[in-house]
Scaffold this motif. Structure first.
Motif, PDB file in Angstrom:
ATOM      1  N   LEU A   1       0.880  -1.101   0.046  1.00 19.21           N
ATOM      2  CA  LEU A   1       0.154   0.128  -0.137  1.00 19.21           C
ATOM      3  C   LEU A   1       0.796   1.346  -0.086  1.00 19.21           C
ATOM      4  O   LEU A   1       1.640   1.236   0.876  1.00 19.21           O
ATOM      5  CB  LEU A   1      -0.751  -0.081   1.339  1.00 19.21           C
ATOM      6  CG  LEU A   1      -2.160   0.738   1.389  1.00 19.21           C
ATOM      7  CD1 LEU A   1      -2.884   0.705   0.053  1.00 19.21           C
ATOM      8  CD2 LEU A   1      -2.653   0.864   2.714  1.00 19.21           C
ATOM      9  N   PHE A   2       0.661   2.141  -0.883  1.00 21.73           N
ATOM     10  CA  PHE A   2       1.640   3.178  -1.181  1.00 21.73           C
ATOM     11  C   PHE A   2       0.730   4.565  -0.874  1.00 21.73           C
ATOM     12  O   PHE A   2      -0.471   4.591  -1.277  1.00 21.73           O
ATOM     13  CB  PHE A   2       2.015   3.533  -2.710  1.00 21.73           C
ATOM     14  CG  PHE A   2       3.050   2.301  -3.119  1.00 21.73           C
ATOM     15  CD1 PHE A   2       4.384   2.525  -2.753  1.00 21.73           C
ATOM     16  CD2 PHE A   2       2.510   1.251  -3.729  1.00 21.73           C
ATOM     17  CE1 PHE A   2       5.264   1.544  -3.244  1.00 21.73           C
ATOM     18  CE2 PHE A   2       3.366   0.074  -4.289  1.00 21.73           C
ATOM     19  CZ  PHE A   2       4.720   0.404  -4.031  1.00 21.73           C
ATOM     20  N   ASP A   3       1.442   5.336   0.198  1.00 21.61           N
ATOM     21  CA  ASP A   3       0.434   6.388   0.831  1.00 21.61           C
ATOM     22  C   ASP A   3       0.567   7.624  -0.244  1.00 21.61           C
ATOM     23  O   ASP A   3       1.252   7.725  -1.144  1.00 21.61           O
ATOM     24  CB  ASP A   3       0.766   6.583   2.153  1.00 21.61           C
ATOM     25  CG  ASP A   3       2.310   7.009   2.294  1.00 21.61           C
ATOM     26  OD1 ASP A   3       2.999   7.765   1.251  1.00 21.61           O
ATOM     27  OD2 ASP A   3       2.952   7.116   3.496  1.00 21.61           O
ATOM     28  N   THR A   4      -0.226   8.770   0.074  1.00 23.04           N
ATOM     29  CA  THR A   4      -0.244   9.710  -0.723  1.00 23.04           C
ATOM     30  C   THR A   4       1.157  10.453  -0.595  1.00 23.04           C
ATOM     31  O   THR A   4       1.349  11.056  -2.000  1.00 23.04           O
ATOM     32  CB  THR A   4      -1.519  10.744  -0.199  1.00 23.04           C
ATOM     33  OG1 THR A   4      -1.089  11.124   1.233  1.00 23.04           O
ATOM     34  CG2 THR A   4      -2.849  10.065  -0.276  1.00 23.04           C
ATOM     35  N   ALA A   5       2.009  10.452   0.208  1.00 22.97           N
ATOM     36  CA  ALA A   5       3.057  11.251   0.140  1.00 22.97           C
ATOM     37  C   ALA A   5       4.066  10.452  -0.990  1.00 22.97           C
ATOM     38  O   ALA A   5       5.026  11.141  -1.453  1.00 22.97           O
ATOM     39  CB  ALA A   5       3.905  11.261   1.626  1.00 22.97           C
ATOM     40  N   GLN A   6       4.010   9.250  -1.014  1.00 25.02           N
ATOM     41  CA  GLN A   6       4.889   8.429  -1.865  1.00 25.02           C
ATOM     42  C   GLN A   6       4.378   8.538  -3.315  1.00 25.02           C
ATOM     43  O   GLN A   6       5.214   8.440  -4.531  1.00 25.02           O
ATOM     44  CB  GLN A   6       4.872   7.075  -1.541  1.00 25.02           C
ATOM     45  CG  GLN A   6       5.417   6.729  -0.042  1.00 25.02           C
ATOM     46  CD  GLN A   6       5.105   5.227   0.109  1.00 25.02           C
ATOM     47  OE1 GLN A   6       3.829   4.748   0.382  1.00 25.02           O
ATOM     48  NE2 GLN A   6       6.194   4.547   0.403  1.00 25.02           N
TER      49      GLN A   6
END
Length: 338
Positions: A184-189
């Protein structure tokens, strides 16, 4: 506090195969259960469909002490959603794996009725095929009523001496297993407005030699050749703003491990426990560790092996659910066994 209920239908072993007396004449069957959690608005109302084995460790005329194993499909969870269900981090999928095991005291009264009181442990997990996957673990005290559909008197059992196991042999097997794991990649990434998950392939070739020592036990060891798709996992935005995996060299994803194996044999079904150690892997490439565990349920169709397993580290950190297919050769002092 969690409340649940279950209904099960089983068949009492009476000696139709050679393993019934070895397992103290167990009950096999299918079941359905349902749970109501305090946070039902976040977790949903999970159910499970499963197969089970209930076997007496000790049986008398009036009572028995049983151990049990249940394995199946859990469903009807309300999974995590970054917008509609953001605080639910237990499971990230509607469907998942259901595992249950424990003990109970069963008292027989009348010709058809039994009272069962016991305790079990339950585990729901999707093996990180969908994130988040903190998993749900329950300790379940239970009380139940059993109704026997047999006609007339309760069945009797032949408890004659168990014959010596005279089929001692060696086995060699080769198995291929496949699964997926989500990162799961967060919005910052990513720069996107919501977290996005990408699924990566995980596969394994296992080969091992083992010896069947008695009616119920095989032991041995082997080698795992593994491919970890999540090694150095990162993502980038492609055309159209679609998130895609960043390329990683194939050689960085290859891992090799050695393992021991203990297999508990239940006629054509078996449970294999394989603790292993990775002797080759890219350090820091993923969040796995050198010491890993492999718990597999196998079904044998002659010498073809069909299996489902959990691969994990730390005895609790799932890497992925593995679906596998394999083949075995058996031999003894007289040569190959067909």
């Amino acid at each position: 506090q969690v409340v649940g209920a279950a209904i099960e239908f089983g068949w009492q072993g009476r000696g139709a195969n050679e393993y019934d007396p070895k397992l103290n004449y167990p009950t096999y069957g299918i079941g359905f259960n349902t749970y109501a959690f305090p946070g039902t608005s976040q977790l949903g109302y999970p159910n499970a469909l499963y197969g089970f084995l209930i076997a007496p460790a000790k049986r008398t005329k009036n009572w028995s002490i049983n151990y049990m194993l249940r394995l199946g499909l859990g469903y009807n969870w309300r999974p995590h959603d970054p917008i509609d269900n953001p605080i639910q981090y237990a499971v990230g999928s509607y469907r998942n794996l259901y595992i249950n095991g424990g003990f109970e005291y069963e008292y027989y009264f009348g010709q058809r009725w039994d009272l069962a009181i016991g305790i079990t442990a339950t585990h729901f997990s999707n093996g990180r095929s969908s994130e988040p996957n903190a998993s749900a673990n329950l300790i379940n005290p239970h009380i139940g009523i059993k109704y026997n559909l047999n006609q007339g008197e309760r069945p009797s059992y032949d408890y004659g001496p168990v014959p010596d196991y005279d089929k001692k042999h060696w086995e060699w097997f080769l198995m291929y297993g496949y699964g997926t794991r989500q990162i799961l990649f967060d919005t910052a990434q990513t720069g996107l407005t919501i977290p996005v998950g990408l699924n990566y392939p995980m596969w394994n070739f296992s080969t091992a030699a083992q010896k069947q020592l008695n009616w119920l036990v095989k032991v041995g060891g082997g080698i795992d050749f593994m491919y970890s798709g999540v090694t150095d996992a990162s993502a980038e935005l492609g055309p159209g703003g679609i998130l895609r995996p960043t390329p990683v060299p194939f050689s960085d994803k290859i891992q090799i491990g050695v393992f021991g194996i203990f297999e508990w044999v239940l006629n054509n079904v078996s449970v294999a426990v394989q603790p292993g150690w990775k002797i080759i892997r890219k350090e820091g490439g993923d969040d796995s560790e050198n010491f890993y565990q492999h718990l597999q349920l196998r079904y044998h169709i002659d010498d073809v092996i069909v299996g489902v397993a959990i691969r994990a580290t730390r005895f609790s950190n799932a890497e992925y659910i593995e679906w596998s297919l394999g083949y075995r050769l058996k031999w003894d002092k007289n040569g190959l066994i067909k």
